[in-house]
Design a protein around this motif. Structure first.
Motif, PDB file in Angstrom:
ATOM      1  N   PRO A  14       0.822  -1.208   0.000  1.00 42.72           N
ATOM      2  CA  PRO A  14       0.000   0.000   0.000  1.00 42.72           C
ATOM      3  C   PRO A  14       0.859   1.263   0.000  1.00 42.72           C
ATOM      4  O   PRO A  14       1.940   1.283   0.577  1.00 42.72           O
ATOM      5  CB  PRO A  14      -0.792  -0.104   1.313  1.00 42.72           C
ATOM      6  CG  PRO A  14      -0.801  -1.542   1.639  1.00 42.72           C
ATOM      7  CD  PRO A  14       0.504  -2.090   1.108  1.00 42.72           C
ATOM      8  N   GLN A  15       0.347   2.293  -0.670  1.00 40.43           N
ATOM      9  CA  GLN A  15       1.041   3.558  -0.748  1.00 40.43           C
ATOM     10  C   GLN A  15       0.163   4.639  -0.156  1.00 40.43           C
ATOM     11  O   GLN A  15      -1.051   4.547  -0.190  1.00 40.43           O
ATOM     12  CB  GLN A  15       1.344   3.910  -2.198  1.00 40.43           C
ATOM     13  CG  GLN A  15       2.196   2.869  -2.890  1.00 40.43           C
ATOM     14  CD  GLN A  15       2.265   3.116  -4.384  1.00 40.43           C
ATOM     15  OE1 GLN A  15       1.524   3.915  -4.926  1.00 40.43           O
ATOM     16  NE2 GLN A  15       3.153   2.416  -5.050  1.00 40.43           N
ATOM     17  N   THR A  16       0.790   5.691   0.336  1.00 45.00           N
ATOM     18  CA  THR A  16       0.040   6.822   0.855  1.00 45.00           C
ATOM     19  C   THR A  16      -0.501   7.624  -0.300  1.00 45.00           C
ATOM     20  O   THR A  16       0.192   7.881  -1.265  1.00 45.00           O
ATOM     21  CB  THR A  16       0.951   7.706   1.718  1.00 45.00           C
ATOM     22  OG1 THR A  16       1.398   6.920   2.806  1.00 45.00           O
ATOM     23  CG2 THR A  16       0.221   8.919   2.228  1.00 45.00           C
ATOM     24  N   PRO A  87      -4.527  -3.634   4.725  1.00 40.43           N
ATOM     25  CA  PRO A  87      -4.250  -4.384   5.946  1.00 40.43           C
ATOM     26  C   PRO A  87      -5.082  -5.655   6.089  1.00 40.43           C
ATOM     27  O   PRO A  87      -4.701  -6.549   6.825  1.00 40.43           O
ATOM     28  CB  PRO A  87      -4.559  -3.397   7.068  1.00 40.43           C
ATOM     29  CG  PRO A  87      -5.175  -2.221   6.445  1.00 40.43           C
ATOM     30  CD  PRO A  87      -5.011  -2.297   4.980  1.00 40.43           C
ATOM     31  N   TYR A  88      -6.192  -5.737   5.389  1.00 41.72           N
ATOM     32  CA  TYR A  88      -7.038  -6.933   5.470  1.00 41.72           C
ATOM     33  C   TYR A  88      -6.955  -7.777   4.214  1.00 41.72           C
ATOM     34  O   TYR A  88      -7.880  -8.516   3.889  1.00 41.72           O
ATOM     35  CB  TYR A  88      -8.487  -6.550   5.796  1.00 41.72           C
ATOM     36  CG  TYR A  88      -8.594  -5.858   7.136  1.00 41.72           C
ATOM     37  CD1 TYR A  88      -8.184  -6.492   8.307  1.00 41.72           C
ATOM     38  CD2 TYR A  88      -9.066  -4.559   7.231  1.00 41.72           C
ATOM     39  CE1 TYR A  88      -8.255  -5.857   9.532  1.00 41.72           C
ATOM     40  CE2 TYR A  88      -9.146  -3.918   8.469  1.00 41.72           C
ATOM     41  CZ  TYR A  88      -8.736  -4.575   9.598  1.00 41.72           C
ATOM     42  OH  TYR A  88      -8.799  -3.939  10.817  1.00 41.72           O
ATOM     43  N   GLY A  89      -5.846  -7.669   3.492  1.00 45.18           N
ATOM     44  CA  GLY A  89      -5.622  -8.512   2.334  1.00 45.18           C
ATOM     45  C   GLY A  89      -5.739  -7.755   1.023  1.00 45.18           C
ATOM     46  O   GLY A  89      -5.787  -6.533   0.990  1.00 45.18           O
ATOM     47  N   THR A  90      -5.801  -8.522  -0.054  1.00 47.01           N
ATOM     48  CA  THR A  90      -5.938  -7.973  -1.400  1.00 47.01           C
ATOM     49  C   THR A  90      -7.349  -8.246  -1.869  1.00 47.01           C
ATOM     50  O   THR A  90      -7.833  -9.372  -1.782  1.00 47.01           O
ATOM     51  CB  THR A  90      -4.925  -8.636  -2.352  1.00 47.01           C
ATOM     52  OG1 THR A  90      -3.606  -8.424  -1.836  1.00 47.01           O
ATOM     53  CG2 THR A  90      -5.018  -8.069  -3.755  1.00 47.01           C
ATOM     54  N   TYR A 107      -9.602  -2.287   3.463  1.00 47.42           N
ATOM     55  CA  TYR A 107      -9.368  -1.410   4.612  1.00 47.42           C
ATOM     56  C   TYR A 107     -10.521  -1.433   5.609  1.00 47.42           C
ATOM     57  O   TYR A 107     -10.543  -0.649   6.549  1.00 47.42           O
ATOM     58  CB  TYR A 107      -9.117   0.034   4.158  1.00 47.42           C
ATOM     59  CG  TYR A 107      -7.737   0.183   3.580  1.00 47.42           C
ATOM     60  CD1 TYR A 107      -6.672   0.540   4.388  1.00 47.42           C
ATOM     61  CD2 TYR A 107      -7.489  -0.078   2.245  1.00 47.42           C
ATOM     62  CE1 TYR A 107      -5.391   0.644   3.876  1.00 47.42           C
ATOM     63  CE2 TYR A 107      -6.209   0.024   1.717  1.00 47.42           C
ATOM     64  CZ  TYR A 107      -5.167   0.381   2.548  1.00 47.42           C
ATOM     65  OH  TYR A 107      -3.896   0.476   2.040  1.00 47.42           O
ATOM     66  N   VAL A 108     -11.483  -2.340   5.396  1.00 48.65           N
ATOM     67  CA  VAL A 108     -12.642  -2.441   6.279  1.00 48.65           C
ATOM     68  C   VAL A 108     -12.669  -3.854   6.864  1.00 48.65           C
ATOM     69  O   VAL A 108     -12.601  -4.836   6.126  1.00 48.65           O
ATOM     70  CB  VAL A 108     -13.960  -2.150   5.523  1.00 48.65           C
ATOM     71  CG1 VAL A 108     -15.156  -2.280   6.444  1.00 48.65           C
ATOM     72  CG2 VAL A 108     -13.917  -0.765   4.897  1.00 48.65           C
TER      73      VAL A 108
END
Length: 122
Positions: A14-16, A87-90, A107-108
């Motif tokens: 992931p990127q900002t 954070p919860y996978g792809t 992200y959920v």
């Protein structure tokens, strides 16, 4: 604290996404919407992230607002779109949280790798 909605479809970390990083809008979305609510359950966004809310199911769609860290969302419907690593996978699932408002399901924390709401009609 990190602002995220994923890097796109490259499968990299992931990127900002700094677009609008200082702007936080916290008003609730209007109740009227073209599809029925999936339920009254809310789901937490990944801890420590200010998740970007997009106009469509991809990071290439306009940024609508950001969810503050610690936010919870009600998923109205879900649709497939751009793949995002979070954070919860792809996942290529995008959660509709209001009219014209989508967040990447990666992200959920829904507790599922599949759909937890009906598919979006449009």
């Amino acid at each position: 604290m990190t602002t995220q909605d994923g890097p796109g479809s490259t499968g990299t970390a992931p990127q900002t996404d700094g677009a609008g990083a200082g702007d936080v809008v916290t008003e609730a979305a209007p109740a009227a919407f073209g599809t029925a609510l999936a339920g009254t359950a809310t789901y937490p966004v990944a801890p420590g992230y200010r998740v970007n809310v997009r106009q469509g199911a991809g990071t290439n769609t306009p940024l609508v607002r950001q969810l503050p860290a610690g936010a919870r969302v009600q998923i109205r419907c879900q649709q497939r779109g751009q793949w995002v690593v979070g954070p919860y996978g792809t996942s290529n699932l995008w959660d509709n949280i209001g009219p014209g408002e989508y967040v990447s399901d990666s992200y959920v924390h829904t507790g599922s790798s599949g759909m937890v709401a009906p598919g979006c009609l449009s």
